[in-house]
Design a protein around this motif. Structure first.
Motif, PDB file in Angstrom:
ATOM      1  N   SER A 202      45.132  51.867  51.180  1.00 28.47           N
ATOM      2  CA  SER A 202      44.582  51.788  49.821  1.00 28.47           C
ATOM      3  C   SER A 202      45.207  52.867  48.956  1.00 28.47           C
ATOM      4  O   SER A 202      45.474  52.648  47.771  1.00 28.47           O
ATOM      5  CB  SER A 202      43.067  51.986  49.827  1.00 28.47           C
ATOM      6  OG  SER A 202      42.479  51.072  50.682  1.00 28.47           O
TER       7      SER A 202
ATOM      8  N   GLU B  56      46.996  52.460  45.420  1.00 27.71           N
ATOM      9  CA  GLU B  56      46.521  53.226  44.254  1.00 27.71           C
ATOM     10  C   GLU B  56      47.643  54.041  43.632  1.00 27.71           C
ATOM     11  O   GLU B  56      47.787  54.114  42.415  1.00 27.71           O
ATOM     12  CB  GLU B  56      45.368  54.165  44.656  1.00 27.71           C
ATOM     13  CG  GLU B  56      44.019  53.485  44.682  1.00 27.71           C
ATOM     14  CD  GLU B  56      43.741  52.631  43.446  1.00 27.71           C
ATOM     15  OE1 GLU B  56      44.012  53.098  42.317  1.00 27.71           O
ATOM     16  OE2 GLU B  56      43.302  51.476  43.603  1.00 27.71           O
TER      17      GLU B  56
ATOM     18  N   ARG C 239      49.784  51.809  41.669  1.00 28.68           N
ATOM     19  CA  ARG C 239      49.083  51.439  40.437  1.00 28.68           C
ATOM     20  C   ARG C 239      49.178  52.553  39.403  1.00 28.68           C
ATOM     21  O   ARG C 239      49.476  52.322  38.234  1.00 28.68           O
ATOM     22  CB  ARG C 239      47.607  51.191  40.769  1.00 28.68           C
ATOM     23  CG  ARG C 239      47.216  49.772  40.553  1.00 28.68           C
ATOM     24  CD  ARG C 239      45.827  49.449  41.036  1.00 28.68           C
ATOM     25  NE  ARG C 239      45.906  48.227  41.831  1.00 28.68           N
ATOM     26  CZ  ARG C 239      45.433  48.080  43.046  1.00 28.68           C
ATOM     27  NH1 ARG C 239      44.819  49.089  43.651  1.00 28.68           N
ATOM     28  NH2 ARG C 239      45.576  46.947  43.676  1.00 28.68           N
TER      29      ARG C 239
ATOM     30  N   ASP D 179      50.217  44.879  37.931  1.00 27.55           N
ATOM     31  CA  ASP D 179      49.290  44.459  38.976  1.00 27.55           C
ATOM     32  C   ASP D 179      48.889  43.045  38.575  1.00 27.55           C
ATOM     33  O   ASP D 179      48.304  42.853  37.510  1.00 27.55           O
ATOM     34  CB  ASP D 179      48.082  45.403  38.991  1.00 27.55           C
ATOM     35  CG  ASP D 179      47.274  45.249  40.252  1.00 27.55           C
ATOM     36  OD1 ASP D 179      47.504  44.269  41.000  1.00 27.55           O
ATOM     37  OD2 ASP D 179      46.408  46.107  40.508  1.00 27.55           O
TER      38      ASP D 179
ATOM     39  N   SER E 101      47.502  39.695  37.496  1.00 25.78           N
ATOM     40  CA  SER E 101      46.191  39.216  37.084  1.00 25.78           C
ATOM     41  C   SER E 101      46.347  37.746  36.695  1.00 25.78           C
ATOM     42  O   SER E 101      47.343  37.368  36.089  1.00 25.78           O
ATOM     43  CB  SER E 101      45.716  40.053  35.905  1.00 25.78           C
ATOM     44  OG  SER E 101      44.695  39.378  35.228  1.00 25.78           O
TER      45      SER E 101
ATOM     46  N   GLN F   2      41.703  39.681  39.062  1.00 22.77           N
ATOM     47  CA  GLN F   2      42.571  40.844  38.845  1.00 22.77           C
ATOM     48  C   GLN F   2      43.002  41.495  40.147  1.00 22.77           C
ATOM     49  O   GLN F   2      42.489  41.171  41.213  1.00 22.77           O
ATOM     50  CB  GLN F   2      41.838  41.857  37.973  1.00 22.77           C
ATOM     51  CG  GLN F   2      41.812  41.398  36.521  1.00 22.77           C
ATOM     52  CD  GLN F   2      40.882  42.220  35.675  1.00 22.77           C
ATOM     53  OE1 GLN F   2      39.779  42.545  36.092  1.00 22.77           O
ATOM     54  NE2 GLN F   2      41.340  42.560  34.472  1.00 22.77           N
ATOM     55  N   LYS F   3      43.929  42.431  40.029  1.00 19.71           N
ATOM     56  CA  LYS F   3      44.413  43.217  41.177  1.00 19.71           C
ATOM     57  C   LYS F   3      44.870  42.325  42.315  1.00 19.71           C
ATOM     58  O   LYS F   3      44.420  42.463  43.459  1.00 19.71           O
ATOM     59  CB  LYS F   3      43.304  44.148  41.665  1.00 19.71           C
ATOM     60  CG  LYS F   3      42.958  45.245  40.669  1.00 19.71           C
ATOM     61  CD  LYS F   3      42.131  46.295  41.375  1.00 19.71           C
ATOM     62  CE  LYS F   3      41.965  47.542  40.540  1.00 19.71           C
ATOM     63  NZ  LYS F   3      41.275  48.607  41.230  1.00 19.71           N
ATOM     64  N   GLN F   4      45.742  41.385  42.031  1.00 21.50           N
ATOM     65  CA  GLN F   4      46.183  40.420  43.042  1.00 21.50           C
ATOM     66  C   GLN F   4      47.538  40.776  43.642  1.00 21.50           C
ATOM     67  O   GLN F   4      48.165  39.943  44.285  1.00 21.50           O
ATOM     68  CB  GLN F   4      46.210  39.015  42.436  1.00 21.50           C
ATOM     69  CG  GLN F   4      44.834  38.514  42.000  1.00 21.50           C
ATOM     70  CD  GLN F   4      43.888  38.336  43.170  1.00 21.50           C
ATOM     71  OE1 GLN F   4      44.289  37.935  44.261  1.00 21.50           O
ATOM     72  NE2 GLN F   4      42.626  38.658  42.973  1.00 21.50           N
TER      73      GLN F   4
ATOM     74  N   ILE G 228      50.806  44.167  43.461  1.00 19.81           N
ATOM     75  CA  ILE G 228      51.703  44.915  42.569  1.00 19.81           C
ATOM     76  C   ILE G 228      53.060  44.234  42.603  1.00 19.81           C
ATOM     77  O   ILE G 228      53.621  44.021  43.685  1.00 19.81           O
ATOM     78  CB  ILE G 228      51.886  46.360  43.070  1.00 19.81           C
ATOM     79  CG1 ILE G 228      50.528  47.047  43.245  1.00 19.81           C
ATOM     80  CG2 ILE G 228      52.834  47.133  42.176  1.00 19.81           C
ATOM     81  CD1 ILE G 228      49.953  47.649  42.033  1.00 19.81           C
TER      82      ILE G 228
ATOM     83  N   ARG H 272      51.058  43.891  48.539  1.00 22.93           N
ATOM     84  CA  ARG H 272      49.617  43.626  48.497  1.00 22.93           C
ATOM     85  C   ARG H 272      48.994  43.852  49.863  1.00 22.93           C
ATOM     86  O   ARG H 272      49.698  43.903  50.875  1.00 22.93           O
ATOM     87  CB  ARG H 272      49.266  42.239  47.941  1.00 22.93           C
ATOM     88  CG  ARG H 272      49.767  41.044  48.675  1.00 22.93           C
ATOM     89  CD  ARG H 272      49.291  39.735  48.024  1.00 22.93           C
ATOM     90  NE  ARG H 272      47.921  39.405  48.395  1.00 22.93           N
ATOM     91  CZ  ARG H 272      47.563  38.877  49.568  1.00 22.93           C
ATOM     92  NH1 ARG H 272      48.456  38.625  50.515  1.00 22.93           N
ATOM     93  NH2 ARG H 272      46.303  38.593  49.808  1.00 22.93           N
TER      94      ARG H 272
END
Ligand code: VG1
Ligand code: CO
Length: 544
Positions: free
Chosen positions: A427, A431, A434, A455, A457, A468-470, A472, A485
């Protein structure tokens, strides 16, 4: 018979992932674990009383026990009728087909797909809606919310149902129909493909194929379709008896896990065509003699050749692919002048496009292809589609793929998986990416100029729902791309997936090994995300 109300307390880990709730068998065997989730499904389904549901699974360990529990809970929750596959067996695409054919309210499918099975393996459960497809996010979220508040479930005290004989039975007030799991599906396949043409190909003695069912659910389907209905010689289907532990293997049709088939297709005197499917029968791998077809190319080739197949002739409305899937199909859609949709990973996102008639064929890089004939990806359907094309064109798999590249250029494509890595560190990697998207956006890495970094969406074009967040994605100006991902189907630690793609229009450069062609991008993926540092791994666990 007596309906019991059993008090229970919530489990905090019942959030469905990419494709239903997947956990180890041991977790599902905890008292009330399965019951809580099943009751949460029933509590969430408005108006399911008196309705028909479909029930079945991929035959893995715990399938039969789970089915008995679900039947008794369904009866206690006033479901009108359950259609259950004989032996508790239904492949995922067959379940989808049966929900649609019988106009059922929905269905419960028991499978952890490509994850290993057995007492030490994984189990899974998912709910499919009236269209035959996986429940959309708003339904899975409602089920999860309910599972976090649940305090009791209902179950009928009754003896187990005999699942092994076709019959119409009663369980309390509810009807249970034990149905043939294969027949409705085989009939649907006959309506889509040129079975006479494929029969001439398979029984002519010239062309040979090998279908590896990996000891999973497609065995009985493949034997009925290829050997009985299409006249392929007995023995065409290997590993065709479903086993509760899939013979100890990963029922995942790729070059790593389907090694028996790979050895046959790359060996001396190899057959012309090889295929494999996964645990629940929705994935496929296509091989020619000493030749591997990437799933992304397969989708593009099926689209380009759809006019050769009776069920698809002149009726492609559009195509859809998951975001990490290569853009090979985009080029075909462009030429055919049809729409091409890009969705998040997971078949549930294709449902609306298929229902609305916006997409006819769909596919994912993870060995999944399908169409509007059902609302799941469909392994044997893809195999039949290929056989139909081969029967018409009379060329080899390799010739068909190479001529496709000649016309459209080649999208080199690979996925690198880092399995069972530390969840928190994985994670953190995401992050950190992101956080740096703004900075990466305008960067130049060696010769590679970043074109976009975001990211992913998705806004569903039919109902406007947003996911969302599906994943990078970092795209470069030369058309190449890196996607990162985290898997939503794993059960141990986290799995980081890195998807790599580059495009080559020059046919004289199509013969390069994929990993070689992608080398600069692979290095860049490491440089940008610091994969080694975050995962503590020198190399991916699986490369497909
Ligand atoms: C994986 C694949 C995804 C597929 C899903 C279910 O998900 O990447 O494309 O739809 O499995 O396939 P994830 O979240 O682990 O990347 V199956 O055959 O399990 O129903
Ligand atoms: Co599957």
């Amino acid at each position: 018979m007596n309906i019991r109300t059993v008090s229970t307390t919530p489990f905090n880990d019942q959030k469905p992932g990419t494709s239903g709730l997947r956990k180890s068998v041991k977790v599902f065997q905890k008292p009330n674990y399965l019951e809580n989730f099943v009751q949460s499904i029933f509590d969430t389904l408005d108006g399911c009383e008196g309705q028909t549901l479909v029930l079945g699974g991929d035959g893995r360990y715990y399938n039969r026990q789970a089915i008995q529990i679900i039947l008794k809970m369904a009866a206690a929750n006033r479901i009108g009728r359950i259609l259950v596959g004989r032996g508790g067996i239904l492949s995922t695409p067959a379940a989808s087909c049966i929900i649609r054919q019988y106009k059922a309210f929905g269905g419960i499918i028991l499978s952890a797909s490509h994850n290993p099975g057995g007492p030490e393996g994984d189990f899974g459960i998912k709910y499919n809606i009236t269209n035959g497809g996986p429940a959309p996010e708003k339904v899975t979220e409602a089920i999860y919310d309910r599972s976090q508040k649940i305090n009791s479930y209902k179950i009928l005290d009754a003896p187990d149902v005999n699942l092994d004989k076709l019959a119409v039975l009663r369980l309390g007030e509810m009807a249970v129909e034990v149905i043939d799991p294969v027949e409705p599906y085989a009939r649907l396949m006959e309506s889509l493909f040129d079975f006479d043409g494929i029969r001439s190909l398979l029984s002519g003695g010239q062309f040979r194929m090998c279908m590896d069912s990996l000891h999973a659910v497609t065995g009985p389907y493949a034997k009925e379709i290829f050997e009985n209905r299409l006249g392929a010689p007995a023995g065409t289907v290997i590993n065709g008896t479903p086993l509760e532990d899939f013979g100890g293997g990963h029922p995942d049709p790729n070059l790593v896990y389907a090694h028996e088939l790979v050895d046959i297709l790359y060996g001396d005197d190899a057959p012309d065509f090889g295929a494999a499917s996964d645990g629940d029968g929705d994935r496929n791998m296509i091989l020619g003699r000493k030749f591997f077809v990437t799933p992304s190319d397969s989708l593009a080739i099926l689209t380009a050749n759809a006019n050769l197949v009776p069920g698809y002739k002149e009726r492609l409305a559009g195509v859809a692919r998951s975001m990490p899937t290569s853009a090979a199909v985009d080029r075909v859609a462009d030429k055919l002048n049809i729409d091409c949709y890009e969705t998040p990973t997971g078949w549930k996102f294709f449902g609306n496009l298929l229902d609305a008639g916006k997409a006819t064929l769909c596919g994912e890089e993870s060995f999944g292809t399908g169409s509007d004939h059902v609302r799941e990806k469909d392994g044997l359907w893809a195999v039949l589609f290929w056989l139909n094309i081969l029967a018409v064109r009379g060329e080899s798999v390799e010739e068909i793929v190479r001529s496709h590249w000649q016309t459209y250029g080649r999208n080199f494509y690979s996925r690198h998986d880092y399995e069972e890595v530390d969840k928190e560190r994985a994670s953190e990697l995401m992050e950190s990416l992101r956080d740096r998207l703004g900075e990466i956006k305008n960067k130049q890495f060696g010769f590679s100029q970043v074109d976009y970094a975001d990211d992913f969406s998705y806004t569903d074009p039919v109902d406007g729902s947003i996911s969302q967040k599906q994943g990078i994605r970092i795209g470069f100006t030369d058309g190449s791309r890196i996607v990162y991902r985290l898997s939503g189907t794993g059960t141990k630690g986290a799995t980081l997936r890195v998807y790599l793609e580059s495009y080559e229009s020059d046919a004289s450069k199509h013969d390069v090994d994929t990993q070689e062609a992608l080398k600069p991008l692979i290095n860049l993926a490491e440089e940008i995300a610091q994969i080694r540092q975050f995962t503590d791994r020198d190399a991916p666990t699986v490369i497909t």
